[in-house]
Design a protein around this motif. Sequence first.
Motif, PDB file in Angstrom:
ATOM      1  N   VAL A 114      37.285  54.989  36.939  1.00 48.71           N
ATOM      2  CA  VAL A 114      38.002  53.713  36.977  1.00 48.71           C
ATOM      3  C   VAL A 114      37.502  52.919  38.177  1.00 48.71           C
ATOM      4  CG1 VAL A 114      40.275  52.644  37.258  1.00 48.71           C
ATOM      5  CG2 VAL A 114      40.017  54.695  35.833  1.00 48.71           C
ATOM      6  N   ARG A 115      37.024  51.683  37.936  1.00 50.73           N
ATOM      7  CA  ARG A 115      36.446  50.872  39.016  1.00 50.73           C
ATOM      8  C   ARG A 115      37.516  50.228  39.881  1.00 50.73           C
ATOM      9  NH1 ARG A 115      31.526  52.749  39.891  1.00 50.73           N
ATOM     10  NH2 ARG A 115      30.533  53.119  37.888  1.00 50.73           N
TER      11      ARG A 115
ATOM     12  N   TYR B 102      43.424  49.253  34.411  1.00 50.75           N
ATOM     13  CA  TYR B 102      42.222  49.964  34.856  1.00 50.75           C
ATOM     14  C   TYR B 102      41.002  49.195  34.366  1.00 50.75           C
ATOM     15  CZ  TYR B 102      44.765  54.415  35.736  1.00 50.75           C
ATOM     16  OH  TYR B 102      45.588  55.399  36.210  1.00 50.75           O
TER      17      TYR B 102
ATOM     18  N   VAL C 264      42.049  49.514  40.160  1.00 51.80           N
ATOM     19  CA  VAL C 264      43.407  49.739  39.666  1.00 51.80           C
ATOM     20  C   VAL C 264      44.254  48.554  40.116  1.00 51.80           C
ATOM     21  CG1 VAL C 264      45.409  51.281  39.730  1.00 51.80           C
ATOM     22  CG2 VAL C 264      43.097  52.233  39.952  1.00 51.80           C
TER      23      VAL C 264
ATOM     24  N   VAL D 243      49.945  48.698  34.634  1.00 43.95           N
ATOM     25  CA  VAL D 243      48.769  49.175  35.360  1.00 43.95           C
ATOM     26  C   VAL D 243      47.529  48.747  34.579  1.00 43.95           C
ATOM     27  CG1 VAL D 243      47.592  51.207  36.295  1.00 43.95           C
ATOM     28  CG2 VAL D 243      50.094  51.197  36.097  1.00 43.95           C
TER      29      VAL D 243
ATOM     30  N   VAL E 277      43.510  49.703  29.731  1.00 43.03           N
ATOM     31  CA  VAL E 277      42.146  50.014  30.150  1.00 43.03           C
ATOM     32  C   VAL E 277      41.258  48.872  29.678  1.00 43.03           C
ATOM     33  CG1 VAL E 277      40.257  51.667  30.014  1.00 43.03           C
ATOM     34  CG2 VAL E 277      42.631  52.485  29.940  1.00 43.03           C
TER      35      VAL E 277
END
Lengths: 332, 332
Positions: free
Chosen positions: B28-29, B15, B31, B13, B93
């Motif tokens: 979070v802009r 972010y 995903v 994932v 991230v």
Amino acid sequence: MILTITLNPALDVTYRVDEIVLHGSHRVRSVHERAGGKGVNVSRVLHQLGHATTATGLLGGVIGEQVRADLDAAGLDSAFVSIAGTTRRTVAVADPDDVTIFNEPGPTVTAAERDGLADRLGQLGRRATCVVMSGSLPVGLGPETYAELCAMLKTLPRALPQTQPPSPAGPSPDLTDQSVRSHPALLVDTSGPALIAAAEAGADLLTPNAAELADATGIHDPYAAARHLRELGAGAVVVTRGPDGMLAVTPDGVWSARLDERLVGNPTGAGDAATAALALGQASASRGVDWHQSLREAVAWSAAAVPVAHAGELDLATLDRLRPLVTVTKET
Amino acid sequence: MILTITLNPALDVTYRVDEIVLHGSHRVRSVHERAGGKGVNVSRVLHQLGHATTATGLLGGVIGEQVRADLDAAGLDSAFVSIAGTTRRTVAVADPDDVTIFNEPGPTVTAAERDGLADRLGQLGRRATCVVMSGSLPVGLGPETYAELCAMLKTLPRALPQTQPPSPAGPSPDLTDQSVRSHPALLVDTSGPALIAAAEAGADLLTPNAAELADATGIHDPYAAARHLRELGAGAVVVTRGPDGMLAVTPDGVWSARLDERLVGNPTGAGDAATAALALGQASASRGVDWHQSLREAVAWSAAAVPVAHAGELDLATLDRLRPLVTVTKET
């Protein structure tokens, strides 16, 4: 039955790490997942204390399925509307000192999905004594959403009078007279333009915190700001002020409530616990709300949420101990 | 068919955030989710270049279902064994400067699930020209796991000779003589005690990076360390050294390969791309590996992975441009 509406629920994920390092690579020691969102937390608290509640709102995708499964596992009655988008996660990375949080943006809701929700509320709302609308709105639903749902719920034909949930303590008020309110009590816990719109739509109770109230109204004095929301159309306004307790501007006067004991723990779920108690106060009121009792419960429930690590649960020993220690004052 | 085994796959994932703040709350802009794990990435690259491949390993829970769905969407042939535990996620991230990574611990695998995997490999392995075992081991599977799988795969009866995948460039070697190797080529890409155990089990090719090699053998000189693994039982050892290229200690001598051009981008998938090329070299070799060609391809594939944001994909224009620029030297 108290119906809670969570339009932007989440799967709340907590990662425990030994230490957090910016731009580092972390071995996560444990992963905890739990269905979250403000309305869901309100239903959890009501369910824990034995009150009938149903959680509804919008869920989608594989994360939505996880939320549904977690609610089922908790024994919570839920009736969410399925959407095409995927429900969001929040990831809280807990190190020994503090928490770093990442909130996913969540799905975009379509007009058709919004209509599906309204249809569902049309069915569920007839059986509800109180409807709680709580939390942020997903992309696709404007700030008028809660106001429009309030307007719709006010026009619903009522189902036959039902056995109402008992008042949280003491004797129940007379339940035979349903004449005062012809619709379920409408409680809206939101902020910004949605808060103003809900006041204008005649919500029975708004529960902003002090910062949200000042931000939405532009009025710094919480009494004046709450009166302003009543002038716009709200039935009553309870302003939560964290450890400083609550104040209420109501048709039965202005009240304040507080607890002189400070609790250590996680205040995240305190607001939702207060909302749950206030919803119960609204649901139990056939001929007006018993504000003295409702505010006492709200302050006690709110405080009893603090010792518990997760939102949506009360420490019952703390609740019993604190309930008699809450001071409720009728100011005017 | 090249079979890849990923025992601890992940849902990767990503972010995107505007800025990362320690102990802050982040919106979070975007995903991005993608099936990951080293063997999965090897299969992705082979699939992209048109070579027959099947990905297997262990998947469980709702995250396992997401991984499966993502592989299906990519058109990748997969045959994972289902387990009771839940497949892990990795959360990266990404802020404008760098990436902060959180790796979930992943499931614990039971002895019964491990036996189920061995059974599955018994079926799939007979049809494979090369089996790639790649990446870390989940809790419950000890460092002897890859060695035991190698031993099992060496004893499998072979299926009828099949059409083998074409050599990555140039004419294929003679495919009629299957006498040299009676089992699928066994390529193990791992580290630590599992690397030593795989050498002792007689893996045909080990592909540690320089740090993993030194760490596992305790020998700092990569040539000496690779020779040590051959002495333990490995057929050949290719040591990847990032931008410094590769060296190979093989039955056909010692080789080095490098590219004098530096590429800017994401080196995460470069090692898996090299492994994919080396697996193809093993699979195409009926009477010994063409190391000159295999190393040229491995360096070129590795470099062509760097300009692509995600692991498991090559930039084909870069691949075509760089292939003739790779220098391969037979040292001894």
